[in-house]
Enzyme design. Structure first.
Site, PDB file in Angstrom:
ATOM      1  N   SER A 559      -4.282   3.796   2.611  1.00 43.46           N
ATOM      2  CA  SER A 559      -3.288   3.152   3.463  1.00 43.46           C
ATOM      3  C   SER A 559      -2.236   2.488   2.570  1.00 43.46           C
ATOM      4  CB  SER A 559      -3.967   2.173   4.414  1.00 43.46           C
ATOM      5  OG  SER A 559      -3.124   1.810   5.463  1.00 43.46           O
ATOM      6  N   ASP A 646      -3.293   9.910  13.100  1.00 44.86           N
ATOM      7  CA  ASP A 646      -3.130   8.562  12.562  1.00 44.86           C
ATOM      8  C   ASP A 646      -1.809   7.976  13.061  1.00 44.86           C
ATOM      9  OD1 ASP A 646      -2.982   6.252  11.067  1.00 44.86           O
ATOM     10  OD2 ASP A 646      -3.597   7.199   9.201  1.00 44.86           O
ATOM     11  N   HIS A 678      -6.608   6.811  11.838  1.00 44.07           N
ATOM     12  CA  HIS A 678      -6.416   6.121  10.575  1.00 44.07           C
ATOM     13  C   HIS A 678      -7.732   5.907   9.837  1.00 44.07           C
ATOM     14  CE1 HIS A 678      -4.003   3.821   7.791  1.00 44.07           C
ATOM     15  NE2 HIS A 678      -4.808   2.782   7.888  1.00 44.07           N
TER      16      HIS A 678
END
Length: 707
Positions: A559, A646, A678
């Site tokens: 991320s 995501d 995600h």
């Protein structure tokens, strides 16, 4: 082209350049791969599938190792197990896992007596008197490729259960209600909610949140059971796109708290729980840059709020105010102490719990309401993580804690408040003869480019020698954003690395919260480059001090940590043999320039606003990985892992990044989960397979795949 095992394979997929122009602040950029954003385009899907096929072909020589690692994870895991029961009302609540099943099973069993606070020692292979299965995730997931539970709650009287399910991975949940007495599924069904729906204390209502087109939770609503959803009442709506909204009841059930937050500002509103249709009243009106959170308590018969805030207190302080007049007089409870970051306050009827961070470690202390003294809990290990968990009751005689370290598996304690004794309730089983004494952990410090000392946490297996005695394969993890701290925690999957001689390390770089609020401030906005140079400094230190060598060092981040991975690959490619980037935020400038994309406006407090500020634009352009891929550079081997659904970091970012890397001759691969969000795939076995894939690639890069 040749594969890693010297078997000839087809060339990688080619995303044909289709330049589109992007102009801001007098700067025009030609983006050759922005067309990959068209998620519904059959050509885009075909390209992603081709990338998956290519990655599979390139890594097929690791199939055996992947299978071995998966079996190692599986063989060390007690697949049929139970969590430690948590008392709520007249029941003990706990979760089961069953060998061969992907998802957990939520259960409960009745208390033996009203004064029973010692959780029963349940056995996974025996029948439990009075056990009720509340929700079997495996049954709910039947017929679906993805299943995620975003809300789960039982009413205070124990008769109703709500649960919110996401079947796509886009973090939008459909809430359903079940009668636990009759087994009847109620007609109440609420689609499009965010996570965290819950019952009102009397069980008559459901409080939930919905999201806007940018996936921002922006509205809190009230649903009365048995009425049409169209009649639901809006309790609060926040139009400012910089703020997210959430709601929940105090542990005392006295108030509904509606919380708003951006990265740097927060605000709370209270509604009396016995009159939920009444007007909310603000605790403290929002002030730019001031964050706070409140908890209800009753002191000498008066409703009070304990408020943790950072007004003129960088690392926060704790005060007490009247709940009837929160903006009135403040009583100091814990004064601001630079370097000791207060993290949170939890209140119970007779005492409170304070969480804080000092010297890079999370800590907890019991708060005495009369004296304001904090009695800190002490633990023996040099590195550890601790936090509260499973404490729903208002007046318990015990406090449930979660504890662990790199070498100590996840542990559940109950702290007896009267005696201050810790009672071990459970330690995560690790099968196969695991002995924590076989492993060592340590904290070392590395100089950053500006001389700042960066903490590094390390764990290794003793039988391979002391860390630093000679260069060894090393896996370096980093994040460094949102004041999020990476605490030392146990991982069964990580044993597959350590047992092959790999050192695992975490670089606690600026932008995280490990060393206090200033640590975060020094790694965000126009200081963001510190995050990247800190990580590079840690890598250099580990090489210089003979912990590893450049050809035996792999970096990993996900991320916002994936942005870190892309940045260090551009800044210091010579230091790394490989880079593993999970759902990586590598096209940061393009994303943050577009306020129509999910969550972008909220992110301006973290990264800056390049749309309206030319200085921010130039600064972000100078480090955004996609913008700075350079020809003539020998990049480390790169594996990017993403998910089609995501909503936080869209698949298009790593897809574009990999295409650009290939243009300059980099050995880059993309793996895109076609049904996931995600957090990756759903289901524990699927998650183990996914991690086994990543670890096999990592071990191959480190040169220990044959161990």
């Amino acid at each position: 082209m040749t594969a890693d095992n010297n078997t000839t394979v087809p060339n990688p997929p080619v995303a044909l350049p289709r330049p589109t122009a992007r102009s801001h602040h007098g700067d025009t950029v030609e983006d050759r791969y922005e067309w990959l954003r068209a998620k519904d385009d059959a050509e885009v899907i075909s390209h992603l599938e081709a990338e998956n096929a290519y990655t599979q072909k390139r890594t097929e020589h690791l199939d055996g190792l992947r299978g071995t690692i998966f079996e190692e994870i599986k063989s060390r895991t007690l697949e049929t197990d139970l969590s430690v029961p948590t008392r709520r009302g007249q029941w003990w609540y706990y979760g089961r896992t069953v060998e061969g099943s992907q998802y957990g099973i939520q259960c409960r069993a009745p208390l033996a007596s009203a004064d029973d606070w010692t959780p029963p020692e349940l056995s996974p292979d025996t029948v439990i008197d009075g056990e009720q299965i509340l929700l079997d995730g495996n049954k709910e997931a039947e017929g679906h490729d993805f299943f995620s539970l975003g809300s789960f709650e039982v009413s205070n009287d124990g008769t109703l259960m709500l649960f919110g399910v996401d079947l796509a991975g886009d973090e939008r949940y459909t809430v359903q209600v079940r009668n636990l007495v009759t087994g009847e599924q109620l007609p109440d069904q609420i689609a499009g909610t965010s996570a965290g729906a819950g019952f009102s204390p009397d069980g008559r209502f459901i409080v939930y949140s919905t999201v806007d087109d940018a996936w921002r939770p922006d509205t809190v609503l009230l649903h009365e059971l048995g009425t049409p959803v169209e009649h639901d009442v809006t309790l609060f709506h926040e139009p400012d796109e910089r703020y997210w909204v959430g709601a929940g009841f105090t542990r005392s059930d006295r108030y509904l708290v509606i919380g708003l937050g951006s990265s740097i500002t927060s605000e709370e509103w209270l509604i009396d729980a016995d009159d939920l249709r009444s007007q909310p009243r603000v605790v403290w009106p929002r002030r730019e840059g001031v964050e706070y959170e409140s908890e209800h308590a009753v002191i000498d018969g008066e409703d009070v709020l304990y408020i943790l805030h950072n007004e003129d207190a960088l690392d926060f302080e704790l005060v007490r105010v009247s709940a009837a007049d929160p903006a009135g007089a403040r009583t100091g409870v814990i004064t601001h102490k630079p370097g000791q970051r207060l993290l949170g306050i939890s209140t119970f009827r007779d005492w409170g719990v304070v969480g804080y961070r000092r010297d890079g470690l999370a800590r907890m202390g019991l708060l005495n309401y009369e004296t304001n003294a904090v009695d800190e809990l002490e633990f023996d290990e040099p590195l550890y993580a601790v936090g509260g968990g499973g404490n729903p009751e208002w007046a318990p005689p015990i406090l449930r804690l979660g504890y662990g370290s790199f070498v100590t598996p996840g542990t559940v304690y109950d702290l007896d408040i009267a005696s201050r004794r810790l009672h071990l309730r459970k330690r995560q089983p690790v099968l196969g003869g695991y002995d924590p004494e076989d492993y060592a952990q340590a904290r070392v410090w590395a100089p950053a480019a500006d001389g700042t000392q960066i903490p590094l946490s390390l764990v290794w297996k003793r039988s391979f020698g002391e860390a630093g005695s000679e260069p060894r394969p090393l896996h370096l993890y980093g994040y460094g954003s949102y004041e999020h701290s990476i605490d030392p925690g146990f991982s069964i999957a990580r044993l597959s690395e350590l047992d092959r001689g790999v050192i695992f390390a975490v670089a606690h770089v600026r932008g995280g919260g490990e060393m206090g609020r200033q640590w975060y401030e020094d790694g965000k906005l126009l200081a963001k480059r510190n995050t990247f140079t800190d990580f590079v400094g840690c890598a250099r230190h580990l090489i210089d001090q003979r912990y590893t060598s450049a050809d035996r060092l792999v970096a990993e981040g996900g991320s916002a940590g994936g942005l870190l991975m892309g940045a260090i690959a551009n800044l210091a490619p010579e230091l790394f043999a490989g880079v593993l980037a999970d759902v990586p935020f590598v096209d940061a400038l393009t994303t943050i320039l577009d306020p129509t994309l999910p969550l972008t406006v909220i992110e301006w407090d973290e990264w800056g606003d390049p749309l309206h500020n030319s200085d921010v634009y130039e600064y972000m352009k100078s480090y955004s990985p996609y913008e700075n891929v350079r020809p003539g550079v020998h990049y480390p081997r790169i594996l990017a892992v993403t998910s089609l659904n995501d909503t936080r970091v869209m698949y298009v970012e790593p897809a574009k990044w990999v295409a650009r890397l290939r243009e300059v001759g980099a050995d880059a691969m993309l793996k895109c989960e076609m049904v996931a969000g995600h957090g990756g795939v759903s289901g524990r076995y699927n998650a183990w397979q996914e991690r086994a894939f990543e670890l096999a690639w990592l071990l191959d890069v480190l040169g220990v795949a044959d161990r």
